[in-house]
Motif scaffolding. Structure first.
Motif, PDB file in Angstrom:
ATOM      1  N   ARG A  14       0.941  -1.179   0.111  1.00  0.00           N
ATOM      2  CA  ARG A  14       0.121  -0.106  -0.010  1.00  0.00           C
ATOM      3  C   ARG A  14       0.894   1.131   0.176  1.00  0.00           C
ATOM      4  NH1 ARG A  14      -2.151   2.629   3.831  1.00  0.00           N
ATOM      5  NH2 ARG A  14      -3.738   3.924   3.266  1.00  0.00           N
ATOM      6  N   PHE A  26      -3.821  10.281   1.127  1.00  0.00           N
ATOM      7  CA  PHE A  26      -4.739   8.749   0.912  1.00  0.00           C
ATOM      8  C   PHE A  26      -3.704   7.738   0.501  1.00  0.00           C
ATOM      9  CE2 PHE A  26      -4.510  11.119  -3.288  1.00  0.00           C
ATOM     10  CZ  PHE A  26      -3.782  10.100  -4.013  1.00  0.00           C
ATOM     11  N   GLY A  27      -3.961   6.589   0.705  1.00  0.00           N
ATOM     12  CA  GLY A  27      -3.320   5.255   0.244  1.00  0.00           C
ATOM     13  C   GLY A  27      -3.540   4.741  -1.028  1.00  0.00           C
ATOM     14  N   ILE A  81      -7.568  -7.029  -9.285  1.00  0.00           N
ATOM     15  CA  ILE A  81      -8.186  -5.656  -8.785  1.00  0.00           C
ATOM     16  C   ILE A  81      -9.811  -5.678  -8.821  1.00  0.00           C
ATOM     17  CG2 ILE A  81      -8.477  -3.033  -9.555  1.00  0.00           C
ATOM     18  CD1 ILE A  81      -5.815  -3.378 -10.784  1.00  0.00           C
ATOM     19  N   GLN A 121     -11.687  -8.786 -10.146  1.00  0.00           N
ATOM     20  CA  GLN A 121     -12.525 -10.249  -9.861  1.00  0.00           C
ATOM     21  C   GLN A 121     -12.907 -10.765 -11.251  1.00  0.00           C
ATOM     22  OE1 GLN A 121     -15.231 -10.841  -6.665  1.00  0.00           O
ATOM     23  NE2 GLN A 121     -15.313  -8.686  -6.288  1.00  0.00           N
ATOM     24  N   ALA A 124     -19.149  -6.815  -7.700  1.00  0.00           N
ATOM     25  CA  ALA A 124     -18.133  -5.890  -7.461  1.00  0.00           C
ATOM     26  C   ALA A 124     -17.776  -5.468  -6.014  1.00  0.00           C
ATOM     27  CB  ALA A 124     -18.076  -4.502  -8.391  1.00  0.00           C
ATOM     28  N   VAL A 125     -18.472  -6.028  -5.089  1.00  0.00           N
ATOM     29  CA  VAL A 125     -18.572  -5.594  -3.744  1.00  0.00           C
ATOM     30  C   VAL A 125     -17.275  -5.807  -2.938  1.00  0.00           C
ATOM     31  CG1 VAL A 125     -21.117  -5.573  -3.162  1.00  0.00           C
ATOM     32  CG2 VAL A 125     -19.599  -7.660  -2.763  1.00  0.00           C
ATOM     33  N   LEU A 126     -16.680  -6.975  -3.118  1.00  0.00           N
ATOM     34  CA  LEU A 126     -15.450  -7.136  -2.642  1.00  0.00           C
ATOM     35  C   LEU A 126     -14.252  -6.100  -2.968  1.00  0.00           C
ATOM     36  CD1 LEU A 126     -13.921  -9.037  -0.665  1.00  0.00           C
ATOM     37  CD2 LEU A 126     -13.146 -10.438  -2.727  1.00  0.00           C
ATOM     38  N   THR A 127     -14.381  -5.884  -4.428  1.00  0.00           N
ATOM     39  CA  THR A 127     -13.558  -4.628  -4.890  1.00  0.00           C
ATOM     40  C   THR A 127     -13.754  -3.500  -3.955  1.00  0.00           C
ATOM     41  OG1 THR A 127     -13.899  -5.833  -6.869  1.00  0.00           O
ATOM     42  CG2 THR A 127     -12.590  -3.806  -6.810  1.00  0.00           C
ATOM     43  N   GLU A 177     -10.840  -1.684  -1.981  1.00  0.00           N
ATOM     44  CA  GLU A 177     -10.382  -0.368  -2.334  1.00  0.00           C
ATOM     45  C   GLU A 177     -10.637   0.665  -1.201  1.00  0.00           C
ATOM     46  OE1 GLU A 177     -10.554  -0.591  -7.060  1.00  0.00           O
ATOM     47  OE2 GLU A 177     -12.156   0.468  -6.171  1.00  0.00           O
ATOM     48  N   GLY A 210     -10.265   0.063   1.940  1.00  0.00           N
ATOM     49  CA  GLY A 210      -9.426  -0.277   2.763  1.00  0.00           C
ATOM     50  C   GLY A 210      -8.013   0.368   2.271  1.00  0.00           C
ATOM     51  N   GLU A 211      -7.567   0.139   1.056  1.00  0.00           N
ATOM     52  CA  GLU A 211      -6.517   0.725   0.371  1.00  0.00           C
ATOM     53  C   GLU A 211      -6.561   2.344   0.584  1.00  0.00           C
ATOM     54  OE1 GLU A 211      -6.599  -0.655  -3.454  1.00  0.00           O
ATOM     55  OE2 GLU A 211      -5.710  -2.528  -3.023  1.00  0.00           O
ATOM     56  N   PHE A 212      -7.768   2.872   0.431  1.00  0.00           N
ATOM     57  CA  PHE A 212      -7.637   4.423   0.583  1.00  0.00           C
ATOM     58  C   PHE A 212      -7.319   4.951   2.019  1.00  0.00           C
ATOM     59  CE2 PHE A 212     -10.056   8.286   0.748  1.00  0.00           C
ATOM     60  CZ  PHE A 212      -9.605   8.726  -0.152  1.00  0.00           C
ATOM     61  N   GLY A 235      -6.469   2.663   4.364  1.00  0.00           N
ATOM     62  CA  GLY A 235      -5.276   1.877   5.383  1.00  0.00           C
ATOM     63  C   GLY A 235      -5.453   1.642   6.967  1.00  0.00           C
ATOM     64  N   SER A 236      -4.331   1.423   7.561  1.00  0.00           N
ATOM     65  CA  SER A 236      -4.621   1.396   8.972  1.00  0.00           C
ATOM     66  C   SER A 236      -4.751   2.524   9.957  1.00  0.00           C
ATOM     67  CB  SER A 236      -3.509   0.234   9.607  1.00  0.00           C
ATOM     68  OG  SER A 236      -2.236   0.740   9.094  1.00  0.00           O
ATOM     69  N   PRO A 258      -7.841 -11.943   2.068  1.00  0.00           N
ATOM     70  CA  PRO A 258      -6.893 -11.022   2.030  1.00  0.00           C
ATOM     71  C   PRO A 258      -7.352  -9.601   1.475  1.00  0.00           C
ATOM     72  CG  PRO A 258      -6.446 -12.672   0.473  1.00  0.00           C
ATOM     73  CD  PRO A 258      -7.570 -13.159   1.118  1.00  0.00           C
ATOM     74  N   LYS A 299     -14.761 -22.987   1.483  1.00  0.00           N
ATOM     75  CA  LYS A 299     -14.732 -21.705   0.590  1.00  0.00           C
ATOM     76  C   LYS A 299     -16.128 -21.423   0.377  1.00  0.00           C
ATOM     77  CE  LYS A 299     -10.135 -22.342  -1.184  1.00  0.00           C
ATOM     78  NZ  LYS A 299      -9.404 -22.637  -2.210  1.00  0.00           N
TER      79      LYS A 299
END
Lengths: 293, 428
Positions: A134, A140-141, A215, A217, B243-246, B250, B252-254, B256-257, B278, B324
């Motif tokens: 990341r 922003f990240g 990115i 699916q 597309a919900v998982l994406t 995203e 989360g990426e935006f 982060g922690s 993941p 799964k």
């Protein structure tokens, strides 16, 4: 968010779109340029690449990077061989008649889509990215993987350019493109060249799909958008012109990113379509295409 | 002559054999013998087998089969065996109406149930009304309770969005924060959230400071995230489809922690998705609405285990046969409960055949209390015959250690609102 960071994010998003679009559209442009075949099934080759990537990464144990690299090698090969088979079994038998091949590739589109539905199912499934990095900007990240996609696409496109401009394979392809009959008279196996070009075009779409699948699916209906956007890019760039295709991909990708972020994604699509119309009216050969006699 | 050519002329022996066989077949369902007709009751199931609702469809079919098995083992409905005909609607409103048509005119079904996606329900309900076919939807849209449907369309198995958000808004504003940014799909279901949540959060002392509507065909979402205002205290997200998982990744990426707003999502954003996937690590500590808790909770009711076993789901909400394959646990109870409501309705109406369809609708309209039990494993409910809408409990869960742990249960009254329609006053 301030204007600067906002624009940065928009540009990065646009570059990712442009990278994937360039790969897909170059495949479509190659097939049209050399074979004069409008490949309506191009989006399904893209989808096939993504779906195959899911199978490969699921079957190969170990760290995600291993499965992903295997997918990046195996899936384009698999899709290319499906394409070569389709060329030999269908397109060749139609003598590459422009009208007949359009209908045939529409048929191919449905066959591939239904095959994916039967074998893979209707679900959208994720493929794990080869690495999770990341990049933290002050505002922003952003996904490090997305940045890697841009780099990978640039490398692959450079490879395609080298193949076409600097190798004998490229020379033979260009010769076939300029005059099929004369090329045949010089002992070039045109059938093999055509099968190879169709396979290369499909393979490029598959590479793009493998890159995008962590990115987005994999889903059996995911071929529509790349097909439409590739057509837009190829028409704007000029049919058969690879340089034009690249420029148009950047143009459409970046404008899609910027307009989507600042206004709305729907407006971006509307403007892209409007641009196609304008190009067709004022410069029918495309931005960089040559006017055919 | 033609009959001999294709071998259709029956010999006396085969006729006798056939007679004996059909006699045996008639005698077989001895436990259904009390019925006037032993012919099966046929129910049509409008199934999202393909299209963006496919993950739900897979589990809705399993849930319906499990409930059907239970109903038939207990003697069927009115002493008759029950059959369910599954038909794929492609999660497409147009095909939804065609499927309804097929159930009514070709299969001669007694009633139809199943559909979840609101646009399919909205596309199908008018045809159900014209065909005079009881249509029991397992959707969550507010369109039934708001009076936009018709007398034949009922939503007795699951609460509607208006009720859900109204019940939870006070908790969100008191626990998570007052300034909310909403991210929702740009069609009926998302609009229900927008229309119901904005006033609900206002009433609870909060404020919706930004609304981000996302077209249903979108596959990438990062470009929408900068629109989240910096002063946002709570992000309220509800996304559905492949597309919900994406979307969640995203998000989360935006962020982060680091510092980020509190996040409250509808589990629709992650139905059929493993919370431990993941890229979803950032969801730790965020909250979700759940219609029915996916992970087995410590205080689970007495019927929870039997229900899980019947639908083939383990304690984590995944399939018993494939870890799964994660279920759409928060919604699929509605299918189970709807079948038992059909059974109760048909028995109350003394249902014999398609001529009694109106009686069936009236019998369901007369229902009120639906107590907790194996027929209603999600919890006790109250049905409002005037609005054709059921009211029930909502659960708020928190992601802790990659699991969803229940932190709040709303009261039944929290989701109640004044009637907006009276279907019983409408003609059939």
């Amino acid at each position: 968010m301030d204007f600067g960071p906002f624009l940065l994010l928009a540009l990065m998003e646009g570059l990712v779109t442009a990278a994937v679009l360039a790969l897909t559209a170059v495949g479509l442009a190659l097939v049209f340029g050399v074979m004069r075949v409008v490949n309506v099934a191009h989006g399904e080759f893209f989808m096939l690449g993504a779906v195959a990537a899911w199978f490969v990464t699921t079957w190969i144990p170990g760290p995600p990077a291993l499965g992903f690299i295997a997918a990046l090698v195996l899936c384009p090969l698999l899709v290319a061989s499906v394409a070569a088979l389709a060329d030999t079994l269908v397109l060749k038998r139609l003598n590459y008649d422009p009208d007949a091949t359009i209908v045939a590739t529409i048929g191919l589109l449905y066959i591939l889509q239904q095959a994916a539905l039967s074998l893979y199912g209707p679900d959208a499934r994720p493929v794990e990215a080869p690495f999770t990095l990341r990049v933290q900007f002050p505002w922003f990240g952003y996904s490090g993987y997305k940045l890697a996609v841009i780099a990978a696409a640039a490398v692959i496109l450079a490879g395609v350019w080298l193949l076409l401009a600097r190798t004998k394979i490229g020379l033979v392809m260009r010769a076939t493109q300029i005059d099929r009959e004369t090329a045949r008279a010089f002992g070039i196996n045109v059938d093999r060249v055509y099968a190879g070009v169709f396979a290369l075009g499909a393979g490029l779409a598959a590479v793009a799909a493998v890159l995008i699948v962590p990115i987005q699916q994999a889903h059996y209906l995911m071929g529509h958008d790349p097909l439409l956007l590739s057509f837009i890019v190829v028409i704007i760039g000029g049919l058969g012109s690879l340089r034009g295709t690249l420029v148009a991909a950047l143009l459409i990708g970046l404008s899609d990113g910027v307009i989507s972020v600042f206004f709305s994604p729907t407006l971006a699509k509307i403007l892209a379509t409007l641009f196609v119309a304008l190009v067709l009216v004022f410069r029918p050969q495309g931005l960089m295409g040559r006017r055919t006699a | 002559m033609t009959s001999r050519l294709i071998g259709l002329t029956p010999s006396r022996r085969t006729v006798l054999g056939g007679l004996a066989a059909s006699g045996a077949a008639l005698a077989l369902p001895a436990r259904f013998a009390s019925a006037q007709s032993a012919a099966p009751i046929k129910l049509g199931f409008q199934l999202h087998r393909t299209g963006i609702g496919a993950a739900y469809g897979r589990w809705y079919e399993r849930t319906a089969q499990a409930a059907l098995k239970l109903v038939n083992e207990a003697g069927g409905i009115n002493g008759r065996p029950v059959e369910i005909l599954f038909e794929d609607d492609g999660t497409d409103p147009k095909r939804g109406a065609e499927v309804m048509e097929k159930f009514a005119s070709q299969s001669n079904c007694d009633a139809v149930f199943g559909a979840l996606f609101s646009h399919v329900v909205v596309g199908t309900a008018p045809r159900a009304g014209e065909l005079k076919m009881p249509y029991l939807v397992c959707s969550e849209g507010h369109h039934v309770a708001s009076g936009k449907m018709n007398r034949w369309t009922l939503q007795p198995g699951i609460t509607d969005v208006k009720s859900q958000v109204q019940a939870m808004a006070p908790w969100i504003s008191e626990t998570l924060g007052k300034k909310v940014t909403m991210i929702f799909p740009d069609y009926a279901f998302g609009h229900d959230h927008r229309d119901a949540f904005v006033p609900a959060i206002q009433a609870a002392g909060g404020e919706v400071i930004e609304q981000i509507a996302i077209p249903p065909t979108e596959t990438s979402f990062t470009r929408y995230l900068p629109r989240i205002p910096a002063e946002t205290e709570v992000i309220y997200h509800v996304m559905v489809g492949p597309a919900v998982l994406t979307f969640v990744k995203e998000l989360g990426e935006f962020y982060g922690s680091g510092d980020r707003p509190q996040i409250f999502g509808f589990i629709d954003s992650l139905e059929a998705v493993n919370i431990a996937s993941p890229g979803l690590e950032f969801l730790e500590g965020t909250h979700f609405w759940e219609g029915h808790c996916r992970y087995l909770q410590e205080d689970a009711g007495e019927h929870e285990a039997a229900y899980r076993a019947a639908v083939g789901v383990d304690d984590t909400g995944a399939s018993l046969s494939d870890a799964k394959d994660v279920s759409t646990y928060a919604h699929m109870f509605s299918v189970w409960e709807t079948l038992f409501i059909l059974k109760a309705g048909m028995e109350a109406a003394g249902y014999q055949g398609p001529a009694d369809r109106q009686k069936l609708v009236e019998a369901i309209e007369a229902m009120t209390d639906m107590p907790y039990g194996i027929e209603h494993p999600q919890g006790a409910k109250t049905f409002n015959g005037k609005t054709h809408q059921v009211f029930g409990l909502q659960y708020i869960s928190k992601v802790e250690g990659g699991k969803l742990v229940k932190v709040h249960t709303t009261a039944l009254e929290d989701g109640m609102y004044p009637d907006e329609a009276d279907y019983t006053a409408m003609s059939f």
